[in-house]
Every structure is written in C-alpha cells, then in structure tokens.
Write a protein that holds these residues in place. Structure first.
Motif, PDB file in Angstrom:
ATOM      1  N   SER A 129     -13.897  33.865 -14.712  1.00 38.79           N
ATOM      2  CA  SER A 129     -13.785  34.509 -13.589  1.00 38.79           C
ATOM      3  C   SER A 129     -15.113  34.955 -12.877  1.00 38.79           C
ATOM      4  O   SER A 129     -15.119  35.775 -12.038  1.00 38.79           O
ATOM      5  N   ALA A 130     -16.050  33.938 -13.487  1.00 42.19           N
ATOM      6  CA  ALA A 130     -17.434  34.280 -12.725  1.00 42.19           C
ATOM      7  C   ALA A 130     -17.985  32.948 -12.558  1.00 42.19           C
ATOM      8  O   ALA A 130     -18.879  32.124 -12.896  1.00 42.19           O
ATOM      9  N   PRO A 131     -17.358  32.150 -11.615  1.00 45.89           N
ATOM     10  CA  PRO A 131     -17.588  30.692 -11.209  1.00 45.89           C
ATOM     11  C   PRO A 131     -19.136  30.356 -10.728  1.00 45.89           C
ATOM     12  O   PRO A 131     -19.443  29.352 -11.100  1.00 45.89           O
ATOM     13  N   ASN A 132     -19.805  31.458 -10.173  1.00 45.43           N
ATOM     14  CA  ASN A 132     -20.959  31.225  -9.738  1.00 45.43           C
ATOM     15  C   ASN A 132     -22.069  30.764 -11.125  1.00 45.43           C
ATOM     16  O   ASN A 132     -22.965  30.190 -11.000  1.00 45.43           O
ATOM     17  N   THR A 133     -21.542  31.070 -12.325  1.00 44.55           N
ATOM     18  CA  THR A 133     -22.100  30.916 -13.467  1.00 44.55           C
ATOM     19  C   THR A 133     -22.511  29.187 -13.548  1.00 44.55           C
ATOM     20  O   THR A 133     -23.423  28.790 -13.835  1.00 44.55           O
ATOM     21  N   GLU A 134     -21.464  28.346 -13.270  1.00 41.83           N
ATOM     22  CA  GLU A 134     -21.539  27.075 -13.294  1.00 41.83           C
ATOM     23  C   GLU A 134     -22.530  26.365 -12.226  1.00 41.83           C
ATOM     24  O   GLU A 134     -23.242  25.388 -12.411  1.00 41.83           O
ATOM     25  N   LEU A 135     -22.453  27.316 -11.123  1.00 40.77           N
ATOM     26  CA  LEU A 135     -23.575  26.791 -10.043  1.00 40.77           C
ATOM     27  C   LEU A 135     -24.937  27.023 -10.424  1.00 40.77           C
ATOM     28  O   LEU A 135     -25.748  26.222 -10.287  1.00 40.77           O
ATOM     29  N   MET A 171     -22.395  39.779  -7.332  1.00 35.77           N
ATOM     30  CA  MET A 171     -21.538  38.693  -7.701  1.00 35.77           C
ATOM     31  C   MET A 171     -22.483  37.559  -8.519  1.00 35.77           C
ATOM     32  O   MET A 171     -21.772  36.802  -9.369  1.00 35.77           O
ATOM     33  N   HIS A 172     -23.692  37.812  -8.560  1.00 35.35           N
ATOM     34  CA  HIS A 172     -24.621  37.010  -9.289  1.00 35.35           C
ATOM     35  C   HIS A 172     -25.080  37.839 -10.657  1.00 35.35           C
ATOM     36  O   HIS A 172     -25.753  37.063 -11.425  1.00 35.35           O
ATOM     37  N   ASN A 173     -24.767  39.098 -10.844  1.00 33.40           N
ATOM     38  CA  ASN A 173     -25.303  39.789 -12.118  1.00 33.40           C
ATOM     39  C   ASN A 173     -24.817  39.167 -13.308  1.00 33.40           C
ATOM     40  O   ASN A 173     -25.312  38.774 -14.340  1.00 33.40           O
ATOM     41  N   LEU A 174     -23.443  39.039 -13.526  1.00 36.85           N
ATOM     42  CA  LEU A 174     -22.808  38.557 -14.578  1.00 36.85           C
ATOM     43  C   LEU A 174     -23.102  36.890 -14.806  1.00 36.85           C
ATOM     44  O   LEU A 174     -23.649  36.682 -15.755  1.00 36.85           O
ATOM     45  N   PRO A 175     -23.021  36.177 -13.820  1.00 36.58           N
ATOM     46  CA  PRO A 175     -23.541  34.735 -13.852  1.00 36.58           C
ATOM     47  C   PRO A 175     -25.053  34.542 -14.538  1.00 36.58           C
ATOM     48  O   PRO A 175     -25.000  33.795 -15.403  1.00 36.58           O
ATOM     49  N   ALA A 176     -25.705  35.279 -13.831  1.00 32.21           N
ATOM     50  CA  ALA A 176     -27.119  35.366 -14.380  1.00 32.21           C
ATOM     51  C   ALA A 176     -27.395  35.596 -15.851  1.00 32.21           C
ATOM     52  O   ALA A 176     -28.005  34.876 -16.600  1.00 32.21           O
ATOM     53  N   MET A 177     -26.448  36.559 -16.390  1.00 31.17           N
ATOM     54  CA  MET A 177     -26.565  37.187 -17.726  1.00 31.17           C
ATOM     55  C   MET A 177     -25.928  35.894 -18.584  1.00 31.17           C
ATOM     56  O   MET A 177     -26.324  35.552 -19.703  1.00 31.17           O
TER      57      MET A 177
END
Length: 340
Positions: A109-115, A22-28
């Motif tokens: 759709s990748a809310p962890n990006t904001e975190l 779940m963190h792969n796309l947010p990290a990118m």
C-alpha cells in the motif's frame, strides 16, 4: 484565478505536509530494506561510508537521509549520520521492540517504496520522469502542457503572491521568468509592480498554455511570452532580472551550473538571478516536508532540493555575488544573487 491575485489569509504548509507525507512510510521501509539503521548500530558514519555499507547510491541515500533526519529517525552531526533513541529502539532489527515486521506488511500500500529503492540502486541512472524528459527533448505535447500549467499554477499561486511582495522588484524594469509554466510568478509580479514588464519563457506549447493565465490575470499589456528551448537556443537579453521557480530542482548540478552561466551571460552588470525553491536545512537534516519534496525530485526528475550554501556556491561558480535568501510563502524562499 481571474483578475487581481490576493494573498490568502494562511499559508499552505498543511497542504504540503499532508501531500508529501506519502514518502514517510516508504522512506522507513526502504531504510529497513537496505539495513540502514542496522549499519549505524556501532556508531555514526559519513555518507559515503554508510552508502558503501548499505551498497546504495550515495547521492540518493543523502536525499533520503534528509527526510529521515527531518522525521527524527536519524541525526547528522559533523557530517556523520547516527541513530536517534527512537530508531535505535524500534527500527534496528535486533531490538526487542523492532517494528519492521509490522511496517513491512503495508509495503504493497506504499508503492513509492519501490521507486525509492530503485533510485537507491548503486547503478541508478536518475534520468527523471516524462515531464523532465519533455523539457530535455525540447518538446511537450499541448495537452500535457495544459495539464502541467494547471498543476504548477495550483501549488504556485500563493507563493507567487509572496514573491511579488519582495522590495527587490522596485528596481526591476524587465523580468524574464525562465521555464515559467503557467506564468503565475510573472503575473503576480506584474500585478504588484505596475512599472515592470515581464516575459514568460518556455517551450512553445507551454507558452500557449500560459497565455490563458496571462489574459485572466489582466496583464497581457505588460507580459508577453517567449517560445524558446532554453537548453538549445540562445537566450534573449535586455532583462535585468532572470527568475527560475522550481527549475533548478529538476536538474543535475552540472545542468544547473550551465543554466546559471547562461543567465550570467545575458544579464547586465547589476542584474539579478532569482531562484525560488523550498530549501533544505544547511545541515541536510530536514525540514521533513522540503526533504520529502527532494525525494519526489529524486525519482521524478534528475535533481533535488538544495541548501542555501549549495546555491551560493553554485551561483558563485557562475560569477554571481551577494547571494541571500528571503522567505516567501510556506516552505519557499527566494534566493537572489547579483552580477557584478
């Protein structure tokens, strides 16, 4: 799990991989937002220089970069981060093959990006989530404690059985599990080593929640609970091994050193401290799943995942010697050091 804990036929790495992907796309996406890959076009940079160029928090950037290295988008050599052929061709904005426009369309759709971006902010406080704040305050409501115990038991049962196989316990008579959650590690160790007596140390409500698992594990005759705020109250003595699973990764380096020193003070000569954690590579370049776990710690706690040399240095400052690690189950390792 009721009764005797039996080893599963396979480890749980595939579950961890699927969960923490779940963190792969947010990290990118976060890296693209701060122009991380563009900052490296002219050549590799050490962490502090890279953080300055991207105007982000160096500690948070180092945690995210471990994941990006594990995914193959960065490489770390001689303390400097550089681009890989994939990132240079597909993640640099000036490239004819730049994917960022497409990927950014999935940001909602990748809310962890904001975190992750909030954690990367130069002035980010990294105070941790509600559970970390509960331990820090010394108070967790019973309903939350029951939920925490169930959560921790679910991802720790197989690793606990792995820990219990370590031959070090042949020499341990009294075992104290600090911040024990459901008590799953104490239960597994007590089941495997019939001579050993264990104690589950945690806040009062957590001890109440753990009692159910102790009873179901049929070790209540040799495992008790110690209701104690380990930040504010004196620690009990009389134990020859102090165990911490997924505890040190919750806290700052300064707090971890304080916990290690408290453990050192109450252990007898020859006593051992045991840290059960998913380790980051010594070069801070993955593996991807433990590095993603570290990202979760970044915005969910005050801590991160450690490398073995970092643990050896930290425990050495507290007075421990002979630090070593053994794999237990999946991505986990048991780090053991001795009080001289």
């Amino acid at each position: 799990m009721k009764g005797q804990y039996l080893s599963p036929p396979v480890d749980d790495r595939l579950i961890w991989d699927a969960w923490l992907a779940m963190h792969n796309l947010p990290a990118m996406l976060a890296a693209d937002e701060i122009s991380l890959f563009d900052a490296l076009v002219d050549g590799p940079l050490p962490l502090d220089a890279l953080a300055a160029r991207c105007n982000v928090n160096p500690r948070a950037l180092g945690i995210m970069n471990s994941l990006l290295c594990g995914l193959g988008f960065l490489v770390r050599r001689e303390g400097r981060y550089g681009l890989t052929p994939t990132s240079r061709n597909y993640l640099v904005k000036s490239s004819n093959f730049y994917w960022g426009v497409l990927l950014s369309g999935f940001r909602q759709s990748a809310p962890n990006t904001e975190l992750l971006l909030a954690a990367l902010a130069p002035d980010a406080a990294h105070e941790g989530g509600e559970n970390a704040k509960g331990w820090e305050a010394g108070e967790i409501p019973l309903d939350r404690a029951i939920g925490i115990a169930a959560f921790m038991h679910a991802h720790s049962c197989a690793p606990a059985i792995g820990v219990a196989q370590h031959p070090v316990f042949a020499d341990v008579k009294r075992f104290l599990d600090v911040g024990a959650g459901s008590g799953v590690f104490t239960i597994a160790v007590a089941q495997r080593w019939k001579h050993l007596r264990g104690s589950v140390l945690d806040l009062g409500t957590m001890c109440t929640a753990a009692q159910k698992y102790i009873d179901e594990g049929e070790v209540a005759d040799r495992v008790d609970t110690v209701a104690l705020d380990f930040f504010r109250q004196p620690w009990p003595s009389g134990y020859d091994a102090l165990f911490f699973s997924n505890v040190f990764h919750d806290w700052s380096d300064e707090t971890c050193l304080d916990l290690a020193r408290k453990a050192f003070d109450v252990l007898p000569s020859g006593g051992r401290i045991m840290l059960h954690e998913a380790l980051i590579n010594d070069n801070f370049d993955g593996p991807a799943t433990p590095a993603s776990f570290s990202v979760l710690m970044l915005y969910g706690t005050q801590g991160r995942q450690f490398t073995l040399p970092e643990f050896a240095a930290l425990l050495g400052k507290a007075g421990f010697v002979d630090c070593e690690a053994s794999a237990t189950c999946g991505y986990y390792s048991l780090v053991i050091a001795r009080k001289p």
